[in-house]
Design an enzyme around this catalytic site. Structure first.
Site, PDB file in Angstrom:
ATOM      1  N   GLY A 135     130.877 -20.752 -46.208  1.00 22.18           N
ATOM      2  CA  GLY A 135     130.833 -21.735 -47.281  1.00 22.18           C
ATOM      3  C   GLY A 135     131.143 -23.139 -46.790  1.00 22.18           C
ATOM      4  O   GLY A 135     130.501 -24.108 -47.206  1.00 22.18           O
ATOM      5  N   ASP A 166     127.317 -18.869 -51.279  1.00 18.67           N
ATOM      6  CA  ASP A 166     127.752 -19.723 -52.387  1.00 18.67           C
ATOM      7  C   ASP A 166     126.654 -19.876 -53.435  1.00 18.67           C
ATOM      8  O   ASP A 166     125.461 -19.853 -53.122  1.00 18.67           O
ATOM      9  CB  ASP A 166     128.142 -21.113 -51.877  1.00 18.67           C
ATOM     10  CG  ASP A 166     129.498 -21.123 -51.184  1.00 18.67           C
ATOM     11  OD1 ASP A 166     130.212 -20.099 -51.266  1.00 18.67           O
ATOM     12  OD2 ASP A 166     129.831 -22.144 -50.565  1.00 18.67           O
TER      13      ASP A 166
END
Length: 291
Positions: free
Chosen positions: A63, A269
């Site tokens: 992420g 994500d």
């Protein structure tokens, strides 16, 4: 160095300290930036890039790397990785040590770069760059549920979300348009679009993806029973699922993916609700990796 102290259940803080020490031993000047949130971190990264830097090093998981990619894509500034997340699929793809921050720092200090592709996702509100896999369907429903859950922590929460979504498994009405072809309507369990091979901490959902061929690898899993999906799941870790009759693959430069009510996730994500258009962008990133 961009650090996410919360990554890897707090391990990133110690990884950053060890990496900084090693880089300084190797004669490099290191400035560490830590954002209050994702937006603040991105502003700090862009400020550092504008001031001039030889490389940006991300200490955290996929992420955090995805956040860095939004600023690094097409700049020519290399990305270094000190893995400290739970999945570490970028590091796995580029043979960067995942359990030794000092060894990963040596990769950065050695200075060997490779030019690799990125994926670019166009949505109704803008664009998002990604470096591993964009997923939509069963796996994104699992991610939706995981994000809503507050207990338990860690991998077990994800596993419970899988079981919950399996109990609600249903065919999903996808429409995919590959390159300049006609839209194809199909009932699928999921569709994954890969620049690299794995997501989810080593699941080889796109086992034949090549991060330097300028193409997307698209894996489509047809609708099936819960039992068939359960039998398919272990084969994803070896890439053998692509040999099963309910799985099909295709390579393309661009694909438009649509399915009502389904979200797209990339590099682990949330990106946006479908529809999205995904394009392979050749040579969009310089990455520091072992020779």
């Amino acid at each position: 160095m961009l650090a996410n102290p919360a990554a890897g259940r707090g391990n990133a803080r110690h990884a950053a300290e060890r990496a900084v020490s090693r880089l300084q031993q190797r004669g490099l000047d290191v400035t560490v930036v830590v954002g209050r949130d994702a937006a603040h971190a991105r502003r700090l990264v862009e400020r550092s890039l504008a001031a001039g830097t030889d490389a940006l090093i991300a200490v955290g998981g996929d992420g955090l790397i995805a956040l860095a990619l939004q600023s690094l894509a097409r700049t020519g500034v290399p990305l270094g990785i000190i893995p400290a997340g739970t999945g570490n699929d970028h590091a796995r793809e580029y043979a960067i040590p995942t359990d030794d921050p000092q060894a990963a720092a040596d990769v950065v200090a050695d200075g060997h770069t490779e030019t690799v592709d990125l994926g670019c996702i166009e949505t109704a509100t803008g664009t998002t760059w990604f470096g591993t896999v964009m997923a939509a369907g069963f796996d994104s429903l699992v991610s939706d549920r995981t994000n809503r859950m507050r207990w338990p922590r860690g991998r077990m929460r994800y596993n419970l979300a899988i079981l919950a979504e399996l109990s609600r498994l249903r065919p999903l009405p996808f429409t995919l348009t590959v390159d300049d072809g006609e839209p194809v309507h199909a009932e699928l369990t999921l569709a994954a679009v890969g620049i690299t091979r794995s997501y989810g901490g080593g699941m080889l959902i796109c086992p034949h993806a090549d991060h330097g061929d300028g193409l997307l690898d698209i894996t489509m899993v047809g609708a099936g029973s819960r039992m068939r999906l359960l039998r398919l799941f272990p084969t994803v870790y070896t890439g053998r699922h692509v040999d099963l009759e309910e799985v099909s693959t295709v390579r393309a430069r661009t694909v438009r993916v649509d399915c009502p009510g389904i979200n797209a996730y990339a590099d682990g994500d949330f990106v946006a609700p479908l529809p999205v258009t995904v394009t392979a962008v050749p040579g969009a990133l310089q990455i520091l990796r072992p020779r």
